[in-house]
Design a protein around this motif. Structure first.
Motif, PDB file in Angstrom:
ATOM      1  N   SER A 129      15.403 -79.362 -29.319  1.00 15.62           N
ATOM      2  CA  SER A 129      14.669 -78.178 -30.050  1.00 15.62           C
ATOM      3  C   SER A 129      14.280 -77.195 -29.047  1.00 15.62           C
ATOM      4  O   SER A 129      13.757 -76.246 -29.643  1.00 15.62           O
ATOM      5  N   VAL A 130      14.283 -77.652 -27.802  1.00 13.98           N
ATOM      6  CA  VAL A 130      13.673 -76.641 -26.688  1.00 13.98           C
ATOM      7  C   VAL A 130      14.791 -75.716 -26.160  1.00 13.98           C
ATOM      8  O   VAL A 130      15.754 -76.422 -25.580  1.00 13.98           O
ATOM      9  N   VAL A 138       3.971 -72.398 -21.879  1.00 13.01           N
ATOM     10  CA  VAL A 138       3.454 -73.664 -22.200  1.00 13.01           C
ATOM     11  C   VAL A 138       4.164 -74.883 -22.092  1.00 13.01           C
ATOM     12  O   VAL A 138       5.177 -74.788 -22.889  1.00 13.01           O
ATOM     13  N   PRO A 139       3.720 -75.803 -21.525  1.00 15.73           N
ATOM     14  CA  PRO A 139       4.531 -77.002 -21.560  1.00 15.73           C
ATOM     15  C   PRO A 139       4.762 -77.597 -23.121  1.00 15.73           C
ATOM     16  O   PRO A 139       3.853 -77.485 -23.953  1.00 15.73           O
ATOM     17  N   TRP A 140       5.849 -78.078 -23.101  1.00 16.80           N
ATOM     18  CA  TRP A 140       6.208 -78.645 -24.301  1.00 16.80           C
ATOM     19  C   TRP A 140       5.781 -80.228 -24.213  1.00 16.80           C
ATOM     20  O   TRP A 140       5.900 -81.007 -23.249  1.00 16.80           O
ATOM     21  N   PRO A 146       6.401 -84.504 -33.239  1.00 13.81           N
ATOM     22  CA  PRO A 146       7.620 -84.090 -32.447  1.00 13.81           C
ATOM     23  C   PRO A 146       7.325 -83.112 -31.615  1.00 13.81           C
ATOM     24  O   PRO A 146       6.245 -82.464 -31.473  1.00 13.81           O
ATOM     25  N   TRP A 147       8.400 -82.522 -30.789  1.00 11.30           N
ATOM     26  CA  TRP A 147       8.161 -81.665 -29.732  1.00 11.30           C
ATOM     27  C   TRP A 147       7.494 -80.302 -30.242  1.00 11.30           C
ATOM     28  O   TRP A 147       7.802 -79.934 -31.155  1.00 11.30           O
ATOM     29  N   THR A 162       6.884 -84.944 -21.503  1.00  9.27           N
ATOM     30  CA  THR A 162       6.509 -83.499 -21.572  1.00  9.27           C
ATOM     31  C   THR A 162       7.907 -82.858 -20.772  1.00  9.27           C
ATOM     32  O   THR A 162       8.714 -83.617 -20.020  1.00  9.27           O
ATOM     33  N   TRP A 163       8.264 -81.413 -21.360  1.00 10.64           N
ATOM     34  CA  TRP A 163       9.087 -80.712 -20.667  1.00 10.64           C
ATOM     35  C   TRP A 163       8.765 -79.412 -20.302  1.00 10.64           C
ATOM     36  O   TRP A 163       7.910 -79.032 -21.167  1.00 10.64           O
ATOM     37  N   GLN A 164       9.050 -79.162 -19.011  1.00  4.76           N
ATOM     38  CA  GLN A 164       8.001 -77.684 -18.491  1.00  4.76           C
ATOM     39  C   GLN A 164       9.192 -77.212 -17.418  1.00  4.76           C
ATOM     40  O   GLN A 164      10.063 -77.627 -16.792  1.00  4.76           O
ATOM     41  N   TYR A 165       8.814 -75.929 -17.160  1.00 10.20           N
ATOM     42  CA  TYR A 165       9.248 -75.058 -15.965  1.00 10.20           C
ATOM     43  C   TYR A 165       8.293 -74.860 -15.233  1.00 10.20           C
ATOM     44  O   TYR A 165       7.207 -74.442 -15.462  1.00 10.20           O
ATOM     45  N   ALA A 166       8.350 -74.987 -13.807  1.00 14.25           N
ATOM     46  CA  ALA A 166       7.535 -74.965 -12.870  1.00 14.25           C
ATOM     47  C   ALA A 166       7.098 -73.570 -12.492  1.00 14.25           C
ATOM     48  O   ALA A 166       7.755 -72.592 -12.650  1.00 14.25           O
ATOM     49  N   VAL A 167       5.768 -73.410 -12.596  1.00 10.99           N
ATOM     50  CA  VAL A 167       4.982 -72.084 -12.155  1.00 10.99           C
ATOM     51  C   VAL A 167       5.220 -72.185 -10.593  1.00 10.99           C
ATOM     52  O   VAL A 167       5.313 -72.977  -9.684  1.00 10.99           O
ATOM     53  N   PRO A 168       5.461 -70.862 -10.152  1.00 10.02           N
ATOM     54  CA  PRO A 168       5.622 -70.281  -8.665  1.00 10.02           C
ATOM     55  C   PRO A 168       4.196 -70.848  -8.026  1.00 10.02           C
ATOM     56  O   PRO A 168       3.108 -70.860  -8.545  1.00 10.02           O
ATOM     57  N   ILE A 169       4.550 -71.464  -6.926  1.00 12.06           N
ATOM     58  CA  ILE A 169       3.357 -71.944  -6.003  1.00 12.06           C
ATOM     59  C   ILE A 169       2.642 -70.910  -5.258  1.00 12.06           C
ATOM     60  O   ILE A 169       1.447 -70.694  -5.625  1.00 12.06           O
ATOM     61  N   VAL A 170       3.407 -69.937  -4.976  1.00 12.31           N
ATOM     62  CA  VAL A 170       2.594 -68.842  -3.912  1.00 12.31           C
ATOM     63  C   VAL A 170       3.290 -67.709  -4.673  1.00 12.31           C
ATOM     64  O   VAL A 170       4.479 -67.708  -4.991  1.00 12.31           O
TER      65      VAL A 170
END
Length: 278
Positions: A129-130, A138-140, A146-147, A162-170
């Motif tokens: 569904s994602v 925002v993390p799922w 459900p998701w 959980t399913w998420q996309y990484a935030v830039p570190i710098v």
């Protein structure tokens, strides 16, 4: 997405990282959360290794003092380098004091042998569904509900994913696959320590083991084991991406019920900002 966990300044010779508001913990307003801290440590270790024939296979982070929202540096040490293995240590220094340490083993890929080895048959899969994520949101989460991206939906006793996309570190950098998975690994606490009254345990460490790196910045975690006794908890999660399982994480945690993170009180926006539900 333009936000990141840190800004970097190398004008004095050694790189100094300064936390942004996106690195602020819910445990305390003057404390960095583990996702940001782990991202910074993995980035420093990765930048210290010049060989391209090795890849990270085990990463361990110990968070033994609270890292505050103040500038800091990271020192790295090459412990051992061989033909098929490299071991690097790192220390986060803030105000002249070590706040965290990390260790990473990098190994040389080769070929799998031809024997059969037992493996689970119920591996987690990405949420259908994602849509494919190409930037931080925002993390799922999934649980008994459900998701969804509504944290309050998942404050229950169900098994968490959980399913998420990484935030830039710098700022002005794209998180590498290793930085992405090492930072998101701290979310193991959300897969394992989150229950009906919120997150009542604070993790003191992360151990991430990887058979391979994620293909992109998308990373999933599924809680597999959780046990506690006398205020000490241990949690284990499976790490996966859109192509399958890539490794696992383990955390140990201490009871922190006097400062419970209750997601009936907190909400999040795609730009990294937080809002109160009150």
């Amino acid at each position: 997405m333009s936000f990141s966990f840190f800004t970097a300044d190398s004008s004095t010779g050694s790189e100094v990282l300064t936390p942004t508001d996106a690195a602020r913990s819910l445990w305390s307003s003057n404390q960095m959360h583990g996702v940001a801290l782990s991202g910074a440590m993995s980035r420093a270790i990765e930048l210290s290794v010049t060989r391209t024939d090795l890849r990270p296979a085990r990463y361990t982070l110990d968070m033994f003092r609270p890292a505050t929202m103040d500038p800091f540096t990271i020192e790295t040490t090459l412990v051992r380098e061989g033909k098929r293995l490299c071991l690097v240590d790192a220390r986060l220094i803030q105000g002249g004091e070590a706040k965290a340490r990390a260790s990473t083993i990098l190994l040389a890929p080769s070929e799998d042998p031809d024997g059969d080895v037992w493996r689970p048959v119920d591996d987690p899969t990405p949420p259908e569904s994602v849509p494919e994520l190409t930037e931080p949101t925002v993390p799922w989460f999934a649980s008994d509900a459900p998701w969804s991206q509504d944290f309050a939906d998942h404050q229950n006793a169900g098994r968490k994913q959980t399913w998420q996309y990484a935030v830039p570190i710098v700022a002005d950098e794209v998180a590498s696959p290793f930085q992405a998975v090492a930072s998101i690994a701290d979310a193991t606490t959300m897969a394992c320590n989150w229950g009906t009254k919120g997150v009542q345990y604070i993790n003191t460490d992360i151990t991430l083991t990887l058979a391979r790196l994620p293909r992109t910045g998308e990373v999933g975690l599924r809680g597999e084991r959780w046990t506690s006794s006398d205020g000490i908890a241990v949690g284990v999660a499976t790490v996966f991406d859109r192509d399958g399982v890539i490794g696992q994480t383990m955390i140990t945690s201490l009871s922190n019920a006097r400062r419970t993170v209750d997601f009936h009180e907190h909400d999040f926006n795609d730009d990294g900002s937080r809002t109160s539900r009150a």
